[in-house]
Enzyme design. Structure first.
Site, short mmCIF file in Angstrom:
data_model
loop_
_atom_site.label_atom_id
_atom_site.label_comp_id
_atom_site.label_asym_id
_atom_site.label_seq_id
_atom_site.Cartn_x
_atom_site.Cartn_y
_atom_site.Cartn_z
N PHE A 8 1.83 -3.29 -1.13
CA PHE A 8 2.90 -2.36 -1.53
C PHE A 8 3.51 -1.73 -0.29
CE2 PHE A 8 0.76 -2.62 -5.57
CZ PHE A 8 1.72 -2.31 -6.52
N ASP A 9 4.83 -1.71 -0.24
CA ASP A 9 5.54 -0.86 0.71
C ASP A 9 5.29 0.59 0.30
OD1 ASP A 9 7.45 -0.13 2.73
OD2 ASP A 9 8.91 0.14 1.12
N LEU A 10 5.56 1.53 1.20
CA LEU A 10 5.32 2.95 0.89
C LEU A 10 6.61 3.67 0.53
CD1 LEU A 10 3.34 5.32 0.73
CD2 LEU A 10 3.59 5.61 3.20
#
Length: 214
Positions: A8-10
């Protein structure tokens, strides 16, 4: 898909960090006596590595490093707390973790900053690793970050997905031959993600969960 690993990107995927990032950019520009762009333009800083965004403004490497240092100065005091968790994403993350997926955060944010944020998220314990940029910028672009995540977790790209809101997330995944998902609730938008080659475009966390539960 029970054995797939999800990166997951943040910013723009798990949290809406526009306020914190744009305020820190504005702080750095003000301290360096540069005009501060309007809010819509400041949002372009969300996603790319800091040096990528500051270099066109300053050119000179020393001034770029000064701008990065000023950004981080404010971020460490205030910016890391200036975000909102997207509605529903925490429940999705917890559900995926409970279903047996391994989860990691892969972000262009400075790794200590990213780790601090994730540790304070109500669902932060679901992520077994947080991979972010190095302080000196030697690892700051998504292909490098994803490569580091694969190395650190001893994973083959075919086992993994990259989930993010910007073209950098999609391009980084494609660089490694990974599957990818472009989420529409962040900062990139449909046109950007489609042009980058996003495999799927869920509009809500609930749609993301449905997609990953197939």
């Amino acid at each position: 898909m029970s054995r797939d690993v999800l990166f997951f990107d943040l910013d723009g995927t798990l949290i809406d960090s526009a306020v914190g990032i744009t305020r820190c950019v504005a702080y750095a520009l003000e301290r360096m006596q540069q005009p501060v762009p309007p809010p819509a333009e400041l949002r372009r800083w969300i996603g790319p590595a800091l040096r990528t965004s500051f270099t066109p403004l300053f050119g000179d490497a020393q001034r770029v490093e000064q701008a990065v240092a000023l950004y981080r100065e404010r971020f460490e005091l205030h910016g890391w707390q200036e975000h909102d968790v997207y509605a529903g994403i925490g429940e999705v993350v917890q559900g995926l973790h409970a279903a047996g997926h391994r989860l990691a955060v892969v972000t262009a944010k400075n790794e200590p900053h990213a780790r601090r944020i994730v540790e304070h998220l109500p669902f932060g314990g679901c992520f077994e690793a947080v991979i972010g940029a190095t302080a000196d910028g030697t690892r700051s672009h998504k292909p490098e970050l994803i490569g580091e995540a694969l190395r650190r977790l001893s994973l083959a790209p075919a086992r993994c997905w990259m989930i993010g809101d910007r073209r950098m997330d999609i391009e980084g995944a494609r660089h490694h031959g990974m599957r990818n998902i472009g989420v529409l609730w962040g900062f990139g938008g449909r046109e950007e993600l489609t042009a980058a080659g996003a495999g799927s475009l869920p509009g809500t966390p609930a749609e993301l969960e449905q997609l990953l539960s197939r």
